[in-house]
Write a protein that holds these residues in place. Structure first.
Motif, short mmCIF file in Angstrom:
data_model
loop_
_atom_site.label_atom_id
_atom_site.label_comp_id
_atom_site.label_asym_id
_atom_site.label_seq_id
_atom_site.Cartn_x
_atom_site.Cartn_y
_atom_site.Cartn_z
N ARG A 63 -11.45 2.51 10.97
CA ARG A 63 -10.21 1.78 10.74
C ARG A 63 -10.17 1.21 9.32
NH1 ARG A 63 -9.15 -3.51 13.52
NH2 ARG A 63 -7.78 -4.17 11.87
N GLN A 64 -11.32 0.63 8.92
CA GLN A 64 -11.37 0.05 7.58
C GLN A 64 -11.20 1.13 6.52
OE1 GLN A 64 -14.75 -2.58 7.01
NE2 GLN A 64 -13.50 -4.22 7.85
N SER A 79 -18.89 -13.43 4.27
CA SER A 79 -17.47 -13.56 4.62
C SER A 79 -16.57 -13.31 3.41
CB SER A 79 -17.20 -14.94 5.21
OG SER A 79 -17.66 -15.96 4.37
N GLU A 94 -4.57 4.07 -3.89
CA GLU A 94 -3.72 4.41 -5.03
C GLU A 94 -3.33 3.15 -5.79
OE1 GLU A 94 -0.55 5.20 -7.55
OE2 GLU A 94 -0.24 4.00 -5.75
N GLU A 110 -19.69 -10.67 13.68
CA GLU A 110 -18.98 -9.95 12.63
C GLU A 110 -17.80 -9.16 13.21
OE1 GLU A 110 -21.93 -9.34 13.80
OE2 GLU A 110 -22.40 -7.21 13.92
N ILE A 154 -13.55 -9.96 12.77
CA ILE A 154 -12.54 -8.96 12.37
C ILE A 154 -11.23 -9.22 13.09
CG2 ILE A 154 -11.90 -6.53 12.61
CD1 ILE A 154 -14.56 -5.74 11.66
N GLU A 189 -17.80 -17.79 11.25
CA GLU A 189 -18.41 -17.44 9.96
C GLU A 189 -19.57 -18.37 9.62
OE1 GLU A 189 -18.00 -14.79 8.57
OE2 GLU A 189 -15.94 -14.07 8.60
N ALA A 224 -24.76 -5.70 10.25
CA ALA A 224 -23.95 -5.89 9.04
C ALA A 224 -24.24 -7.23 8.39
CB ALA A 224 -22.47 -5.79 9.37
N ASP A 251 -22.88 -16.97 8.09
CA ASP A 251 -23.30 -17.20 6.71
C ASP A 251 -24.22 -18.40 6.53
OD1 ASP A 251 -22.34 -15.09 5.26
OD2 ASP A 251 -20.35 -15.94 4.96
N ARG A 302 -17.50 -5.85 5.12
CA ARG A 302 -18.94 -6.07 5.27
C ARG A 302 -19.58 -5.16 6.31
NH1 ARG A 302 -18.79 -12.21 7.70
NH2 ARG A 302 -17.52 -11.72 9.49
N LEU A 303 -18.79 -4.57 7.22
CA LEU A 303 -19.41 -3.65 8.17
C LEU A 303 -19.91 -2.39 7.45
CD1 LEU A 303 -17.14 -3.73 11.33
CD2 LEU A 303 -19.05 -5.20 10.70
N ARG A 362 -5.44 3.96 2.33
CA ARG A 362 -4.03 3.66 2.09
C ARG A 362 -3.85 2.81 0.85
NH1 ARG A 362 -3.80 3.54 7.48
NH2 ARG A 362 -3.97 1.31 7.80
N ASN A 363 -4.80 1.92 0.61
CA ASN A 363 -4.65 1.01 -0.52
C ASN A 363 -5.16 1.58 -1.83
OD1 ASN A 363 -3.45 -1.23 0.72
ND2 ASN A 363 -5.41 -1.72 1.70
N GLU A 369 -22.97 -12.50 20.15
CA GLU A 369 -23.92 -11.48 19.73
C GLU A 369 -23.49 -10.70 18.51
OE1 GLU A 369 -25.32 -9.46 23.31
OE2 GLU A 369 -26.72 -11.15 23.20
N GLU A 370 -22.21 -10.39 18.42
CA GLU A 370 -21.74 -9.67 17.23
C GLU A 370 -20.59 -10.44 16.59
OE1 GLU A 370 -22.69 -5.03 17.94
OE2 GLU A 370 -21.37 -5.94 19.42
N PRO A 399 0.84 -1.19 0.00
CA PRO A 399 0.00 0.00 0.00
C PRO A 399 0.87 1.24 0.00
CG PRO A 399 -0.03 -1.02 2.15
CD PRO A 399 0.85 -1.87 1.29
N THR A 400 0.47 2.26 -0.68
CA THR A 400 1.23 3.49 -0.65
C THR A 400 0.37 4.55 0.01
OG1 THR A 400 0.39 4.06 -2.81
CG2 THR A 400 2.52 2.97 -2.75
N GLY A 401 1.01 5.59 0.45
CA GLY A 401 0.23 6.70 1.00
C GLY A 401 0.34 6.80 2.50
N GLY A 402 0.50 5.68 3.21
CA GLY A 402 0.61 5.72 4.66
C GLY A 402 2.04 6.03 5.07
N ARG A 432 -22.73 2.44 15.90
CA ARG A 432 -22.24 1.24 16.60
C ARG A 432 -20.93 0.76 15.99
NH1 ARG A 432 -20.50 -1.33 19.69
NH2 ARG A 432 -20.64 -3.53 20.11
N TYR A 433 -20.85 0.76 14.67
CA TYR A 433 -19.67 0.23 13.99
C TYR A 433 -18.60 1.28 13.74
CZ TYR A 433 -22.27 -4.06 12.75
OH TYR A 433 -22.95 -5.23 12.78
N GLY A 440 -25.29 -8.69 14.63
CA GLY A 440 -25.17 -7.29 14.23
C GLY A 440 -25.76 -7.03 12.86
N TYR A 463 -14.79 0.70 14.00
CA TYR A 463 -14.31 -0.32 13.06
C TYR A 463 -14.30 0.21 11.64
CZ TYR A 463 -15.14 -3.40 17.00
OH TYR A 463 -15.12 -3.97 18.23
#
Lengths: 451, 642
Positions: free
Chosen positions: B560-561, B452, B570, A414, A418, A169, B92, A173, B457-458, B567-568, A411-412, A2-5, B553-554, B90, B557
């Motif tokens: 951050r995403q 997934s 470019e 998702e 992460i 997952e 999402a 899903d 997905r959030l 950053r990616n 509960e979460e 990645p560039t930019g950071g 709520r999200y 959640g 996260y």
């Protein structure tokens, strides 16, 4: 890439040296300097600063280049400090603690320099080629090393994380399938806890870097006439040991110093030790005593180079210390392998002393094995690997924080996913990427899905 | 009959309908789109499960709707049971789903298409894809057999959406019948055409379960599967009602709701299956192509999970206008007598009569590395593929590709040489994930969307689909139709409400914390938010509450995403020219070179996702590309006379 950071890395060889240089490049450089040294940057220049490392203050020299007039064409600082691995590691950790700063990927500084028109095409191509080759070597060398318990451990962790991620997952899903019963929060919490402890312990062994007074011994082990001496000479680049087609030519212990940093950036010096062949009946009295002496030396080895032209590595005849890292080398790779059952695919380096095939990979494998030797038991072998483990630990930590073990369901999921995904991606830098398809594959193999 | 069009869509399945609809939205000119179908009464037919949406698929439908598509509208007007899946998790990963009246679904699809003057339906068989023979191969139209007469239809763009109909072969026991759906034909002319144009074809398999007559099932004895008490529609238009042509969706749900029932297989049934594996085409070698792992046949389940003594079967009524019941969970290609025996062993089905036996179908697909993320083929300008032909499965996946192909075909027809194409990023929409996966992965089974698969997905939620995509639809000119204008009005109102709501979240307090801070605690549910806010914010639709709740709520996260995405960005979007000869890059590893040569990624982002391409390869690639560009410039300058 990645560039930019903002990216950082050690730019001088990693071993002990008078001075080391850490480069930081990208938009967050000013913030970094303010946070680390309490200094607001003006125009370019050199200044002295103190870096707070726990209860100690480390004096460093900082060179500041305002973009685009820098190596990368971005805002850049170069931090000069004593070339001590522990100090370097801690300063880099501090830098990575700043917002937006990440460890530079292979060749990333040069890639940025090139993209910002600071390097010509020829320069850039040369650098890119070298990086690609080094990366290949590195992967190969890591592959060779991952044969040992360290690799097994990383693979085990990755497998466990993949399994847990697949279970989480599956609950997301395939929750519409009556067949799928996702993992209970208390089970997930417990399994993540075990995993976290193991990874934390591993990182712990790696952080207490000791200074070794003696150079690490890299000992050549193999049957008589396995080609140990030829390889020894080839690595040194001189004809130090006597070589012949006759088994049992080498009877003394021959020791030579070698600087790995010449070919492997960041590595230090080692002692190469050539020995009499072991593992076959002695041909005479002198050979018998040479073999006895050889076995003693093997016990002191930091790294064992196990040489076998057949590529079989039969452990039945040679007793090797279990705690010492072993690099398996199929010598005489110009000759066809005598056995169809070579373990070549299983992390063995094939090397030819005559034409120099894969000597670079071997040097890299040795360097990695040497740096792995630190700490007790199995250690982390290069800073990049340590960073990967820390990132993995953070991911597991985050996942645990999202699992309430007193609940009946997650509960979460998702958010749990992460953390697990981050942990898995970090380990992926050591053992190869685990893709979403791989995780889905595990779900299909585990559960009967499909209404 | 008109013979000159801007866009010709071949196939009237879910991809074809959505493609024609998107093209009509963009073009807005009467008679500009042709929809060619073997049988016009089969347009919009649900070949398999009578349901729309579900996990990850529901997000796709919401995205299609936010882009001005038609699938959500048809589903809302014909749903007989609505249920959001995963509501215990959640938002999402919430998956809106409905059971559809499949007869009403096809009729409504046909009625809506008929209400669009832009679209002309042509009933006929496509015999050949017409192309010119100049330097760049361009599509020119299709040769169609209409009522036994050959016709040439001309257009600068053609979208092929032939689903399972190319060289389709149905299997039931040892019986093999040509055809893509029970009682229908196969399309072989197109397969031949694609072969001649040099496309690499693959073969896949899918299957469908038997259907039962409802009056022969002991319906009342079985456990009830009901929908949500407060059903939520797919389309943003439905809560306030909409009307087009004969379709007037002035209430929701529009038609009578039903419940489903649950039954199961048992050991005896499994024994019967095991004893008849020598007659199962899946196991005798009669079917060689790969079927989906996520949708195995009952014979597959029994063999692979032999320790299980029962598998669930959901009995889903297909329509108010028929007595058919879909047996969800027992897709099979076993011979009919074995199917009879299995059904008899299921509780409640002891006397049930099969009205259509299950079968498997094998069909040709075009390996999707041969298309761009716009759906356009690399080999033939103006030729697009969408739907199952690209190796996907599912109505929603098909419709999503139809939308992209229809939009891009219309853009190409309008813009000609200036056309650059439109596609979504993986961080913008599930549709983007879908198209990107298709062009970077080797399909080993029919592709289905899962949450997934979407690393972001959030952000890609069902609730915020309008916020993400409706402005894009507006910019792309997809909202010029009456329904589109209404959609934009509703979106504007939604945006205002959300903005006002967000301000209130920062102002109102729950104890010490603001509501925005409080939302970061997992226990602060959407209902609690409603209670805390309604007094000052007023009443709003569930959609508004859901988005207010989830966005906040999200937020940590998502932030951050977004950082990672930025950053990616470019590298992700840096283009790779199509004239690059990868085989000339001798300094690159063979594996990377071969992968790049086969998939021919259009961006560095795509290249980095190919199997066998490492980060170091990407660094090297960026330099080699620059060198190749320089060499090309030089060659051009030398060739040019002074």
């Amino acid at each position: 890439m990645p560039t930019g950071g903002t990216i950082t890395a050690l730019c001088t060889p990693a071993g002990a040296s008078v001075r080391a240089m850490i480069r930081v490049s990208g938009p967050d450089v000013c913030d970094c300097v303010l946070k680390l040294f309490g200094i607001t940057l003006g125009d370019r220049g050199v200044f002295q600063a103190r870096c707070q490392l726990g209860d100690r203050d480390l004096p460093v020299q900082v060179v500041w280049y305002l973009g685009p007039k820098s190596y990368t064409g971005e805002d850049t600082i170069e931090i000069m400090l004593p070339g001590n691995r522990t100090l370097v590691g801690r300063v880099i950790d501090c830098l990575l603690g700043c917002d937006g700063v990440e460890l530079a990927g292979p060749g990333e500084f040069s890639a940025r320099a090139y993209l910002n028109h600071r390097l010509t095409l020829q320069q850039a191509e040369g650098i890119a080629l070298r990086i690609a080759a080094e990366h290949e070597d590195e992967l190969e060398a890591a592959g060779a090393l991952l044969d040992g318990s360290y690799g097994d451990q990383c693979n085990q962790w990755a497998t466990e994380i993949t399994t847990l991620l697949a279970l989480v997952e599956a609950g997301v899903d395939f929750s519409d399938q009556e067949d799928v019963i996702p993992i209970a929060p208390c089970d997930l919490h417990a399994r993540l806890g075990v995993l976290l402890d193991a990874v934390v312990a591993q990182i712990g062994t790696a952080s207490g870097d000791r200074v070794h007074s003696d150079l690490p011994k890299v000992v050549f082990v193999g049957k008589p006439n396995a080609g140990k001496s030829s390889l020894f000479n080839a690595l040194l680049g001189i004809k130090r040991a006597t070589v012949s087609d006759q088994a049992g030519t080498t009877r003394d212990v021959i020791i030579e110093q070698m600087d790995l940093a010449k070919h492997v950036p960041g590595a230090g010096s080692v002692e190469l030790v050539d020995l009499a062949g072991v593992g076959e009946a002695a041909i005479d009295m002198i050979d018998a005593s040479a073999q006895t002496r050889a076995l003693e030396v093997i016990e002191e080895a930091a790294v064992i180079l196990w040489c076998d032209p057949a590529g079989v590595f039969d452990a039945a005849n040679i007793a090797l210390p279990t705690a010492t890292p072993i690099v398996r080398v199929r010598t005489k790779s110009d000759l066809p392998s005598s056995s169809v059952q070579t373990t070549e695919s299983m992390n063995t380096l094939s090397v030819c002393a005559l034409d120099g095939t894969a000597l670079g990979s071997l040097e890299r494998a040795i360097a990695d094995a040497v740096s792995r030797r630190t700490g007790s038991g199995v250690g982390v072998f290069v800073p990049r690997h340590r960073r990967a483990l820390i990132d993995s630990k953070d991911g597991i930590d985050a996942a645990i924080g999202r699992v309430d073990s007193t609940r009946r369901v997650i509960e979460e999921p998702e958010l749990v996913a992460i953390g697990l995904r981050d942990a898995l991606d970090a380990l992926g830098e050591l053992i190869g990427e685990v893709s979403p398809d791989d995780v889905l594959g595990r779900v299909f193999a585990t559960f009967c899905v499909g209404k | 009959m008109n013979t000159r069009f801007e866009v010709i869509v071949v196939g009237g399945g879910h991809a074809g309908v959505e493609a024609a609809w998107a093209a009509a939205n963009r073009l807005g000119t009467a008679g500009s789109v042709a929809l060619v179908s073997l049988d016009a009464s089969k347009i919009g037919v649900m070949s398999c499960n009578p349901a729309i949406g579900g996990l990850a698929k529901g997000q796709l439908v919401r995205e299609i709707d936010a882009m001005g598509g038609v699938m959500g509208l048809i589903a809302d007007a014909t749903g007989i049971q609505f249920k959001v899946l995963n509501t215990s998790k959640g938002s999402a990963v919430h998956g809106p789903r409905c059971q559809s009246d499949n007869i009403a679904y096809a009729q409504t699809a046909q009625a809506l298409i008929k209400a669009r003057p832009e679209i002309e339906i042509i009933e006929g068989t496509v015999e050949e894809i017409l192309t010119n023979q100049s330097e760049i191969t361009c599509v020119q139209g299709v040769r169609v057999l209409v009522d036994g007469q050959e016709r040439m239809l001309n257009a600068p763009t053609v979208i092929i959406t032939t689903g399972t109909f190319m060289r389709a072969l149905m299997h039931m026991g040892s019986e093999q019948t040509a055809g893509g759906r029970f009682g229908e034909q196969t399309a072989s002319g197109i397969s031949n055409s694609l072969n001649e144009l040099g496309f690499e074809l693959g073969r896949l398999k899918t299957g469908t379960p038997p259907r039962l007559a409802i009056e022969t099932i002991d319906w009342e004895s079985l456990a009830v599967e009901a929908g949500d008490v407060e059903p939520i529609p797919f389309s943003e238009l439905t809560p306030t009602g909409w009307q087009l042509g004969e379709v007037n969706c002035d209430q929701f749900p529009l038609i009578e709701q039903v419940t489903c029932r649950q039954s199961s297989t048992n050991l005896q049934a499994h024994e019967i299956i095991r004893n008849n594996l020598d007659r199962a085409p899946m196991f005798t070698g009669q079917i060689e192509s790969q079927g989906p792992r996520y949708c195995p046949s009952i014979e597959d389940k029994v063999v692979r999970f032999h320790e299980r003594d029962s598998h669930g079967v959901f009995l889903e009524p297909e329509s108010h206008s028929s007595n058919w019941v879909y047996c969800n969970g027992i897709a099979t290609s076993l011979p009919s007598d074995v199917q009879d025996e299995i059904i008899k062993r299921m509780p409640g089905c002891e006397n049930a009569k099969i009205v259509q036996y299950g079968y498997a179908v094998e069909y040709d697909m075009v390996r999707p590395h041969q298309i761009y993320t716009t759906g356009q083929t690399r080999a033939v300008r103006g030729l697009f593929f969408a739907g199952q032909i690209n190796g996907t499965s599912g109505y929603e996946e098909a419709a999503a590709q139809g939308l992209i192909a229809g939009l891009n075909a219309a853009m190409l027809a309008q813009e000609g040489e200036a056309y650059e194409g439109f596609s979504f990023g993986r961080d913008e929409a599930y549709i983007g994930v879908l198209m990107d996966d298709l062009v970077t992965k080797t399909p080993r089974e029919p592709y289905r969307m899962f949450t997934s698969r979407a690393e972001h997905r959030l952000i890609l939620r069902a609730d915020n689909a309008p916020d993400r995509l409706t402005p894009i639809a507006q910019r792309l000119g997809l909202l010029g139709h009456d329904l589109g204008r209404k959609r934009w009005e509703l979106f504007t109102a939604r945006k205002e409400s959300l903005e006002r709501g967000r301000v209130l979240l920062g102002e109102l307090r729950d104890g010490e914390k603001t509501l925005a801070q409080r939302l970061l605690d997992p226990d602060f549910t959407m209902d609690l938010l409603k209670d805390a806010m309604t007094e000052s914010f007023g009443t709003h639709s569930t959609g508004i509450w859901r988005t207010l709740h989830s966005d906040t709520r999200y937020e940590p996260y998502i932030e951050r995403q977004r950082g990672q995405i930025k950053r990616n960005r470019e590298l992700e979007h840096r283009p790779l020219p199509d004239w690059i000869v990868y085989s000339a890059f001798e300094s690159m590893r063979n594996e990377a070179r071969q992968a790049l040569d086969k998939f021919r990624p259009t961006t560095f982002g795509q290249a980095s996702r190919l199997e066998g391409v490492t980060p170091a390869d990407i660094t090297l690639l960026s330099v080699l590309i620059k060198r190749a560009r320089a060499a090309k410039r030089e060659a051009k300058q030398e060739a040019a006379p002074d």
